[in-house]
Every structure is written in C-alpha cells, then in structure tokens.
Enzyme design. Structure first.
Site, short mmCIF file in Angstrom:
data_model
loop_
_atom_site.label_atom_id
_atom_site.label_comp_id
_atom_site.label_asym_id
_atom_site.label_seq_id
_atom_site.Cartn_x
_atom_site.Cartn_y
_atom_site.Cartn_z
N HIS A 89 0.95 -1.33 -0.07
CA HIS A 89 -0.02 0.01 0.03
C HIS A 89 0.96 1.17 -0.15
O HIS A 89 2.10 1.18 0.01
CB HIS A 89 -0.94 -0.07 1.15
CG HIS A 89 -0.19 0.18 2.66
ND1 HIS A 89 0.45 -0.95 3.01
CD2 HIS A 89 -0.42 0.93 3.61
CE1 HIS A 89 0.83 -0.67 4.18
NE2 HIS A 89 0.44 0.52 4.61
N ASP B 102 0.28 -4.60 6.90
CA ASP B 102 -0.78 -3.80 7.43
C ASP B 102 -1.99 -4.61 7.18
O ASP B 102 -2.63 -4.22 6.30
CB ASP B 102 -0.77 -2.34 7.08
CG ASP B 102 0.83 -1.72 7.67
OD1 ASP B 102 1.71 -2.56 7.60
OD2 ASP B 102 0.77 -0.49 7.68
N HIS C 32 -7.07 -2.87 5.75
CA HIS C 32 -6.32 -1.79 6.36
C HIS C 32 -7.04 -0.44 6.12
O HIS C 32 -8.20 -0.45 5.52
CB HIS C 32 -5.01 -1.71 5.70
CG HIS C 32 -3.94 -0.89 6.45
ND1 HIS C 32 -3.84 -0.99 8.03
CD2 HIS C 32 -2.97 0.01 6.16
CE1 HIS C 32 -3.08 -0.11 8.20
NE2 HIS C 32 -2.44 0.53 7.28
N HIS D 190 1.16 4.09 2.11
CA HIS D 190 1.56 4.55 3.39
C HIS D 190 2.96 4.89 3.30
O HIS D 190 3.96 3.95 2.68
CB HIS D 190 1.06 3.81 4.54
CG HIS D 190 -0.31 4.04 5.12
ND1 HIS D 190 -0.92 3.13 5.95
CD2 HIS D 190 -1.30 5.17 4.73
CE1 HIS D 190 -2.24 3.90 5.82
NE2 HIS D 190 -2.37 4.75 5.42
N HIS E 298 7.50 -5.09 11.41
CA HIS E 298 6.58 -4.04 11.54
C HIS E 298 6.36 -3.62 13.05
O HIS E 298 5.25 -3.50 13.16
CB HIS E 298 5.44 -4.15 10.61
CG HIS E 298 4.63 -3.17 10.15
ND1 HIS E 298 3.76 -2.48 10.95
CD2 HIS E 298 4.92 -2.06 9.38
CE1 HIS E 298 3.35 -1.24 10.48
NE2 HIS E 298 4.00 -1.02 9.46
N ASP F 239 5.50 4.82 5.21
CA ASP F 239 6.62 3.84 5.65
C ASP F 239 6.87 2.55 4.71
O ASP F 239 7.51 1.72 5.27
CB ASP F 239 6.52 3.48 7.27
CG ASP F 239 5.13 2.71 7.50
OD1 ASP F 239 3.99 3.46 6.82
OD2 ASP F 239 4.83 2.08 8.23
N HIS F 240 6.08 2.49 3.69
CA HIS F 240 6.09 1.20 2.97
C HIS F 240 6.56 1.47 1.53
O HIS F 240 6.76 0.73 0.75
CB HIS F 240 4.76 0.54 2.85
CG HIS F 240 4.30 0.05 4.36
ND1 HIS F 240 4.49 -1.42 4.49
CD2 HIS F 240 3.81 0.70 5.23
CE1 HIS F 240 3.98 -1.58 5.83
NE2 HIS F 240 3.61 -0.34 6.33
#
Length: 302
Positions: free
Chosen positions: A61, A196, A133, A63, A254, A65-66
């Site tokens: 996805h 996530d 998520h 976000h 994570h 941090d990914h």
C-alpha cells in the site's frame, strides 16, 4: 539461492536500531523488493546487497513507511546501470502516489508499472490478495510449481540409468516406465508477505502452507484495542494466522517503536502459532528459505 534479506523492521516511527520497512527476497536469480520505506537504499548497502539485484518491486500500500524509499532505490539502480526490466506492482488506488514517487527518481531505467485492483496472479507464480487496512492494501504470495524427486531404488528396479533419467523427467514416460512410478511429488516452496492488516480471509489465503510467512506484528496482545482501531495485527494474532495456515516459519516484523524488547512479542506469537517456528526479524539479517525434508515414504516433513 533463496533467502530473505531484512532491510528494515520498524512501523511508522523508526528507531536507532530499526529502519523503516524493506525486504529483499532473493529467489533463483530474481530479486523481489517488498515495501521499500525511507532509507532502504542505505540499508541495502549495509546488508551487502546491490540495488541492481532488484527485478521486481512489490508495494502492499502507499503509506509512507512502505514506499518512501522508492525514488532512492530507482535512482540507485539507474546510477548503477541496471539494464534489465523491472516490474513495479502496487494497488491501483495508489497510482497517483506511485507515479509521483517514480517521477522523483533520476536516470533511465526500464521500469514498468503494474497496478492491480483485485485478487489474482500478477506475474508467473506471484499473486495478491486484499488485506484489511485503512487504505487499499494487498499482500503477496510467491509459489514455486511442484516438482518431482526421483527415487534411485525405483529407477534401478525399472532399469533407468544415466541420461535416461533426465529424459524420463522431461518427457514423463520412457518405454513402459512412467515418471510417477519412480518418483514422488516435491511440493514447491511458498512465500507469503502479509503487511498492514487486521485479521481477514485474504491474509489466511496468502499464508496457507507457507514455508516462510512474513507477517506484521505492530502491537502486543495487551494493545488489542489499539490494533483493532488502526487495523493492525497483534503478536498473538500473527501467531494464530500461522497456526491456521499451517505455515512452517513465521517471521514477525513491522514493530511499533514502543517495544524496545521484541522477545515478549515473539513469545506471545509462539503461544498461538501451533507447530510453526517463530522469529522476530532484526534489521540486516538474512533468513534462508529451507528446502523441504522428506520422510522415507516421500511425504514432506516440517
């Protein structure tokens, strides 16, 4: 060679010892880079792997941090002169973010964008399933086709020797001898990447029978209400996922920055993981994918 190189294990907030997400799966000459968060390029240097080893990038996805490490990795690949084709898989709803990140990269690269919007195969042996998520999110599953293990005693009894063994494997039959009579099925290896998500059917489908299941473990069981609010897994839920799926090994990652000591999370997962081996991922470590052992009857052993 098949191994997972852990580049980062932090969730939203990195720590002194945990970089943002990043996982490089080396699989028979391919390099699948999952969720390159901020700082991934530097982590690859520290881990002793080259950006040029990346042949496929998989985002669960968009976000930050990914995916915020994407421009740096792409720029480094171009700088290193990577000439091979690179596929970039990601949820279709994140197309605008992904294109913006790609536009920040410098240099020339044979990059092909491959958005997906539903469950299914996105490349040979590589499939996705939707996760639960706060934004559209997909996990990944890589499966090797089943093969066959030839049994020397049966080959000898059938009078098949030397180059004829290879011919029998290729053609499936040699005279009156069928390959099924002198071999047993060798299950292909399975790798699952579940980031996530709250518990859901998609996560269970991804994890089914996995030799290595990489699963998020953002919160301890004591923070189950927080996990439910933000749609993440607790340690115990990650363990339960592995148990229900019959996974052989569970790699937790994570982690929230609130947990400097990961052993309590590992133990919580282990309590509910059934027969699965449970590991807590550490930045820069390498996790080999173990070949399946076989019993005398030819059945795969754990």
């Amino acid at each position: 060679m098949r191994e997972l190189v852990v580049l980062g294990t932090a969730s939203q907030v990195p720590t002194r010892t945990r970089n943002h997400n990043g996982y490089l799966l080396l699989w028979d000459g391919e390099g699948l880079l999952f969720d390159p968060g901020e700082g991934t390029q530097r982590q690859m240097i520290l881990a002793g792997v080259s950006a040029s080893q990346v042949t496929r990038i998989c985002l669960t996805h968009v976000h930050g941090d990914h995916c915020y490490g994407l421009p740096g990795v792409l720029s480094r690949m171009a700088l290193d002169g990577a000439e091979h084709r690179v596929e970039l898989h990601y949820p279709a709803s994140g197309d605008g973010v992904v294109r913006a990140l790609v536009s920040l990269a410098t240099g020339v690269l044979d990059l092909h964008l491959r958005p997906h919007g539903s469950a299914g195969e996105v490349a040979p042996g590589l499939s996705v399933q939707p996760l639960r998520h706060r934004v559209e999110c997909y996990g990944y599953r890589l499966v090797e086709p089943d093969g066959r293990t030839m049994l020397p005693e049966r080959l000898a009894a059938a009078g098949v020797f030397g180059p004829e063994v290879g011919r029998l494997q290729r053609e499936g039959r040699l005279g009156q001898v069928r390959v099924e009579e002198v071999s047993v099925v060798r299950p292909g290896q399975k790798f699952a990447f579940v980031m996530d998500t709250a518990p859901c059917a998609g996560a269970e489908e991804l994890a089914d029978g996995a030799d290595l299941l990489v699963a998020e473990c953002t919160f301890a069981d004591e923070e189950s209400e927080l996990a439910a609010a933000y749609l993440h897994l607790t340690a115990g839920q990650a363990g339960q996922l592995a148990a229900r799926a019959g996974a052989r090994r569970l790699l937790l990652t994570h982690f929230s920055s609130r947990y400097p000591d990961l052993d309590p999370l590992r133990r919580q997962a282990l309590e509910r993981a059934g027969g699965a081996e449970v590991l807590a991922a550490v930045d820069l470590e390498r996790i080999p994918l173990r070949r399946r052992r076989r019993t005398a009857q030819g059945r795969p052993a754990r």
